[in-house]
Design an enzyme around this catalytic site. Structure first.
Site, PDB file in Angstrom:
ATOM      1  N   ASP A 321     -15.469   6.454 -22.465  1.00  0.00           N
ATOM      2  CA  ASP A 321     -15.873   7.860 -22.580  1.00  0.00           C
ATOM      3  C   ASP A 321     -15.042   8.725 -21.622  1.00  0.00           C
ATOM      4  OD1 ASP A 321     -17.453  10.018 -23.408  1.00  0.00           O
ATOM      5  OD2 ASP A 321     -19.058   9.614 -21.969  1.00  0.00           O
ATOM      6  N   GLU A 324     -10.542  12.446 -21.821  1.00  0.00           N
ATOM      7  CA  GLU A 324      -9.624  13.538 -22.221  1.00  0.00           C
ATOM      8  C   GLU A 324      -8.580  13.824 -21.143  1.00  0.00           C
ATOM      9  OE1 GLU A 324     -12.973  13.613 -22.434  1.00  0.00           O
ATOM     10  OE2 GLU A 324     -12.886  13.070 -24.559  1.00  0.00           O
ATOM     11  N   ASP A 436     -19.970  14.655 -28.991  1.00  0.00           N
ATOM     12  CA  ASP A 436     -21.295  15.233 -28.733  1.00  0.00           C
ATOM     13  C   ASP A 436     -21.692  16.292 -29.754  1.00  0.00           C
ATOM     14  OD1 ASP A 436     -21.172  13.586 -26.595  1.00  0.00           O
ATOM     15  OD2 ASP A 436     -20.815  15.162 -25.112  1.00  0.00           O
TER      16      ASP A 436
HETATM   17  O1  MIG Z   1     -20.863  14.270 -19.875  1.00  0.00           O
HETATM   18  O2  MIG Z   1     -22.348   9.205 -20.676  1.00  0.00           O
HETATM   19  O3  MIG Z   1     -19.896  11.773 -25.474  1.00  0.00           O
HETATM   20  O4  MIG Z   1     -21.965   9.946 -25.864  1.00  0.00           O
HETATM   21  O5  MIG Z   1     -23.885   9.705 -23.840  1.00  0.00           O
HETATM   22  C1  MIG Z   1     -21.521  13.485 -20.831  1.00  0.00           C
HETATM   23  C2  MIG Z   1     -23.129  10.264 -21.101  1.00  0.00           C
HETATM   24  C3  MIG Z   1     -20.971  12.102 -20.803  1.00  0.00           C
HETATM   25  C4  MIG Z   1     -20.528  12.020 -23.178  1.00  0.00           C
HETATM   26  C5  MIG Z   1     -20.520  11.135 -24.384  1.00  0.00           C
HETATM   27  C6  MIG Z   1     -21.936  10.754 -24.720  1.00  0.00           C
HETATM   28  C7  MIG Z   1     -22.556  10.039 -23.538  1.00  0.00           C
HETATM   29  C8  MIG Z   1     -22.523  10.952 -22.313  1.00  0.00           C
HETATM   30  N1  MIG Z   1     -21.144  11.358 -22.029  1.00  0.00           N
END
Ligand code: MIG
Length: 727
Positions: A321, A324, A436
Site C-alpha cells: 500500500d 505512490e 479507496d
Molecule cells: O491512508 O492501511 O488504500 O485499503 O485499508 C490509508 C489503511 C492507508 C489505504 C488503502 C486501504 C487501507 C488503508 N490505507
C-alpha cells in the site's frame, strides 16, 4: 525531432531524446538503426521549449478506450486525465489522477490505432475536453518513448501491447476465492473470530487481510506482540481451515533508533535523499519516515528479502500500500502551514474569508508536488535523479522488489501480490485493486467501467473494495456489490476505519442469506473463471471485455455497464439503489439468461437479440450465456481446493455447435509453463433435435479428478436436455 523504428508489422517506436529506462517494455530496444522523422503518421506534433504534444482531430463517432485506472466513462472522450500517481481517497468525477499510470489507449473509429507513452512522470491526456474534437496528449519532457500500434482490430492492438510489455500476472488459484478485509482487524483474536464466523455460517472464504494495525507502531516488517501475540500460529491455524492471511506493507520506514529496517537502510544509504544528501524525511502512518530507494536494484533486493519474516511463517500473499508514495506531510510543508496559521492568528479578528480559504492549505499539504520535487534517487550507475522525474515508477519498483525476491523466497510458487500504485510492466508480476472508493452506488458503476479499462492495460486480476471503502454502506448496497464482485477476478470485501462494518453478517438475516448464496455461486463458477482466466492470459486477450470488443453493432459502443467475463458469459449487474431490475442490451446472438442467486437454482430464459428490461430481485444478478458457448460449474466448496472436483456441470444454449476448452492445472506453481496442465475439450453439436456430445480429456500429469460431466443444454424455446457423461 523524433526517431522512428519499426518493431513489428504493427508496432512502431517513436523516440524523443534519451528516455529513462522504466522497465515497462520487455524488449531491449537499444540499437542505432533509427530513422529521423518530423511527424508521427497522422498525429500532429507540437513542440514547446520543454514539452511535446501529439494532436489528433477526432471524428464525431471516434471512441477512445484504455487508460486503465481512470475515472469517468469507459469511452474516455470528454475528460482530462493526468498521470501523476496520487493517493486520493476522494474518487469524485472531476478528479484527473489516481494511484496508477497507464498511458495506453486505443482510438476506435474512422481510423483505428493505439498508442502507449513510456514516460515516468506527468503525462496529460486531454481527450476532447478542451476542444470537443481534439485529442491532445502532452508530455512535459523531451525524453520519452511513444509506441504506435497500427491495426484496425482493438484486440490485436492489445496483443501488440502485451507483446511489448509482457503478459498479465497469474495469481494462485485460491486468489479466485472470496476475500475479507477491514481496516482494521485490531487483534489476532478478531481475525480468528472472523475466520471462525465464516466457517460457522458456511460462507466460503479463502483469504483474510491484516491491515496496518497488526504492526508495532506501523513499523514495516514488525508485528505488534500485544495484539498479535502469535501471528505465525494464526497463519498456521487459519491455513488448516483453508484461509490464507495476507499482511499489508507500507514503504515508509519509521525513523527510530534501534529499529532494524531503519538502521540497515541508513547504514547502507538505501533511502532516498534530500537536497543536502541526507535521507529524505516525510510523514506517513508511522510518523516521520524515510523512503527506500526502490529504483536501485540493491535496495530492491534488500527490501524484497525482508518479506522472509512472513514467507517463513507460511504467508503467500502481500498487499503493498501507500507506494505512490503517499506523503501526509513533510517537516518543511508543516512549517509553512504553521506560518500561515500564525499569520491568521495575527489578524484573528479580521480573518474572515481567509479562514475559509486556508482550508485548501491543509488539504494540499498531503501528496504535494513540491515535496516530490525535493528528493532524489540514486540509480545503479550512481547517477542521482530527482524523484519528480520518475515519480510514477515508485510503486512499480516497490512491488517489483517483492515479486523478484519471491522467486527466491518461494521458488516456483505463485503468490497473491497486490500493489496500490502501478506503471505499465507491473501487470507482469502483480496486480492492483482500485483503491479507496466509497460506499456509494455511483462507485459501483466506476468499478464496472474501471474493471474493463484495467483489463485492457493488462491488469486482468483486479477489483474494487466490495461494499465500498469510505462511508457507511447499506445492506442493499453490499448485497448488490457482492453480486458484482462475484463476477470480478479479485473479489474482496474491504472497508475503512470508523465505517459501518460490512461482513455478510453485519446486517440482517435476509441479506446474510443472499450474500452467502452469492459467495457460494462464485465458488460454483470457479472452474469456468479459472479456465477462462488462464486461457485469456495464454491468448493475450482481456479476461473482462466491453461488449464493443466482441460485437460489431453500433449500439454496443454505448454499453458500458455490461461486460464479457471470459468468452461465454455476459454480466449485467444491478448497480442502482432500490432497483428491481435493469435494462440490458443483447447484441447479435441469442442469449441464455440466468438471473442467478444460487448454484442450485437455475431459472433460465432464452432471449433473441434486442433491448430488454430484465427483472432482478435483490437476490438476483442477471447473467447471460452467449449462444453456442458454454460455462462450466462445480459444487461450491468452503475454499478453493477444499475437495477434489469430481463432477462438473456444463450449461449452455446450443443451437448449432458449442466448443469449450476447459483448462486446469495445479493452481500453485508455474509448472503449467512446462506443459503440466490438463484440458478437457468439449464439443456439443445440435443434430436432429438432439445434442451430440464429445469429450476429450488430455491430462498427461493426472491432475484432474473429474469423473462425470453433467450437461444442461438448452434449446431456443427454453427447454432443457440433461445428459451426463462419465469420463
Ligand atoms: O491512508 O492501511 O488504500 O485499503 O485499508 C490509508 C489503511 C492507508 C489505504 C488503502 C486501504 C487501507 C488503508 N490505507
Amino acid at each position: 525531432m523524433l526517431k522512428k523504428k519499426k518493431l513489428t508489422e504493427k508496432t512502431t517506436l517513436f523516440r524523443s531524446g534519451t528516455p529513462f529506462k522504466t522497465g515497462a517494455v520487455i524488449k531491449d530496444i537499444d540499437s542505432n538503426d533509427f530513422e529521423l522523422v518530423s511527424n508521427v503518421l497522422f498525429l500532429r506534433l507540437e513542440e514547446k521549449s520543454n514539452e511535446i504534444s501529439f494532436i489528433y482531430e477526432m471524428a464525431k463517432d471516434d471512441v477512445v478506450y484504455g487508460l486503465g485506472e481512470t475515472l469517468g466513462a469507459l469511452n474516455k472522450r470528454g475528460k482530462i486525465y493526468r498521470f501523476y500517481n496520487t493517493d486520493d481517497p476522494e474518487h469524485t468525477p472531476e478528479k484527473q489522477s489516481l494511484y496508477g499510470t497507464h498511458p495506453f489507449m486505443i482510438l476506435d473509429g474512422e481510423k483505428t490505432f493505439g498508442l502507449f507513452i513510456d514516460y515516468p512522470s506527468e503525462i496529460i491526456f486531454d481527450i476532447s475536453f478542451t476542444h470537443k474534437d481534439i485529442l491532445k496528449i502532452t508530455i512535459p519532457s523531451k525524453d520519452f518513448d511513444m509506441y504506435f500500434f497500427d491495426s484496425d482490430e482493438k484486440l490485436s492492438i492489445i496483443k501488440e501491447y502485451f507483446n511489448l510489455t509482457g503478459k498479465p500476472y497469474i495469481p494462485p488459484k485460491w486468489a479466485f476465492g472470496f476475500q475479507q478485509s477491514k481496516w482494521s482487524y485490531f487483534s489476532e483474536r478478531e481475525v480468528r473470530e472472523v475466520a471462525n464466523k465464516y466457517r460457522e455460517l458456511g460462507i466460503p472464504l479463502d483469504v483474510i487481510y491484516t491491515d496496518i494495525d497488526y504492526m508495532d507502531s506501523y513499523k514495516v516488517f514488525t508485528i505488534n506482540k500485544e495484539t498479535f501475540p502469535n501471528y505465525e500460529g494464526m497463519v498456521k491455524d487459519l491455513k488448516e481451515k483453508g484461509i490464507k492471511v495476507i499482511p499489508i506493507l507500507d514503504p515508509g520506514v519509521k525513523i527510530e533508533e534501534g529499529y532494524e529496517v531503519f538502521e540497515e537502510g541508513k547504514k547502507n544509504g538505501y533511502f532516498c535523499t534530500d537536497e543536502d544528501a541526507n535521507p529524505f524525511v516525510a510523514a506517513v502512518w508511522p510518523g516521520l519516515t524515510h523512503f527506500p530507494d526502490f529504483l536501485n536494484s540493491k535496495v530492491r533486493k534488500w527490501w524484497g528479502q525482508k518479506y522472509k519474516v512472513f514467507t517463513d511463517m507460511g504467508v503467500k500473499g502481500f498487499w503493498n500500500d501507500m507506494n505512490e508514495p503517499s506523503i501526509f506531510y513533510t517537516p518543511k510543508s508543516l512549517d509553512k502551514l504553521f506560518d500561515l496559521l500564525k499569520d491568521l492568528e495575527k489578524n484573528k479578528d479580521e480573518a474572515g474569508i481567509e479562514v475559509f480559504l486556508a482550508k485548501e492549505n491543509f488539504v494540499n499539504i498531503s501528496n504535494n508536488r513540491e515535496d516530490y520535487r525535493s528528493f532524489y534517487h540514486k540509480l545503479d550507475d550512481g547517477t542521482l535523479i530527482n524523484h519528480d522525474l520518475v515519480h510514477n515508477l515508485y510503486g512499480f519498483k516497490n512491488t517489483q522488489a517483492t515479486a523478484e525476491e519471491m522467486k527466491e523466497l518461494l521458488p516456483n510458487q505463485r503468490v497473491l501480490l497486490l500493489s496500490r500504485s502501478s506503471y505499465p510492466g507491473l501487470h507482469r508480476m502483480a496486480s492492483i485493486w482500485m483503491g479507496d472508493n466509497k460506499s456509494w452506488w455511483e462507485h459501483m458503476l466506476v468499478n464496472i467501467r474501471m474493471l474493463q479499462s484495467l483489463n485492457m492495460v493488462g491488469f486482468f486480476y483486479t477489483g474494487a473494495d466490495i461494499g465500498g471503502f469510505g462511508a457507511d454502506a447499506s445492506a442493499e448496497l453490499v448485497v448488490r456489490w457482492m453480486q458484482l464482485g462475484a463476477f470480478t477476478p479479485f473479489f474482496r470485501n474491504h472497508t475503512a476505519l470508523n465505517t459501518r462494518p460490512q461482513e455478510p453478517w453485519q446486517f440482517d438475516e435476509e441479506s446474510l442469506k443472499i450474500m452467502k448464496d452469492i459467495v457460494r455461486l462464485r465458488y460454483a463458477f470457479l472452474p469456468y473463471t479459472y479456465s477462462e482466466y488462464m486461457n485469456s492470459v495464454k491468448e493475450s486477450t482481456p479476461f473482462v471485455k466491453p461488449l464493443s470488443f466482441v460485437f460489431d453493432d453500433e449500439r454496443v459502443k454505448d454499453i458500458e455497464d455490461q461486460y464479457m467475463y471470459g468468452e461465454s458469459l455476459m454480466v449485467a449487474p444491478v448497480y442502482e439503489q432500490n432497483k428491481k431490475g435493469r435494462f440490458v442490451h443483447l447484441p447479435d446472438v441469442k442469449w441464455l439468461n440466468w438471473n442467478a442467486s444460487k448454484f442450485e437454482e437455475r431459472n433460465m430464459n432464452v432471449y433473441e437479440p434486442g433491448d430488454y428490461y430484465i427483472k432482478a430481485d435483490l437476490e438476483q444478478i442477471p447473467l447471460f450465456i452467449k449462444e453456442n458457448n458454454l460455462i462450466v460449474l462445480s459444487e461450491p466448496m468452503n475454499y478453493v481446493d477444499e475437495k477434489e472436483i469430481t463432477e462438473l456441470w456444463v450449461v449452455g444454449l446450443v443451437t448449432d455447435q458449442a466448443i469449450y476448452n476447459y483448462y486446469d492445472d495445479d493452481g500453485e506453481t508455474y509448472n503449467f509453463a512446462k506443459g503440466e496442465f490438463a484440458q478437457i475439450k468439449i464439443n456439443v453439436v445440435k443434430e436432429n433435435g438432439d445434442f451430440k456430445i464429445d469429450v476429450k480429456k488430455e491430462d498427461p500429469k493426472n491432475l484432474l479428478k473429474i469423473k462425470k460431466i453433467n450437461f444442461e443444454l438448452y434449446d431456443s424455446d427454453g427447454s432443457a436436455v440433461r445428459k451426463d457423461k462419465i469420463i
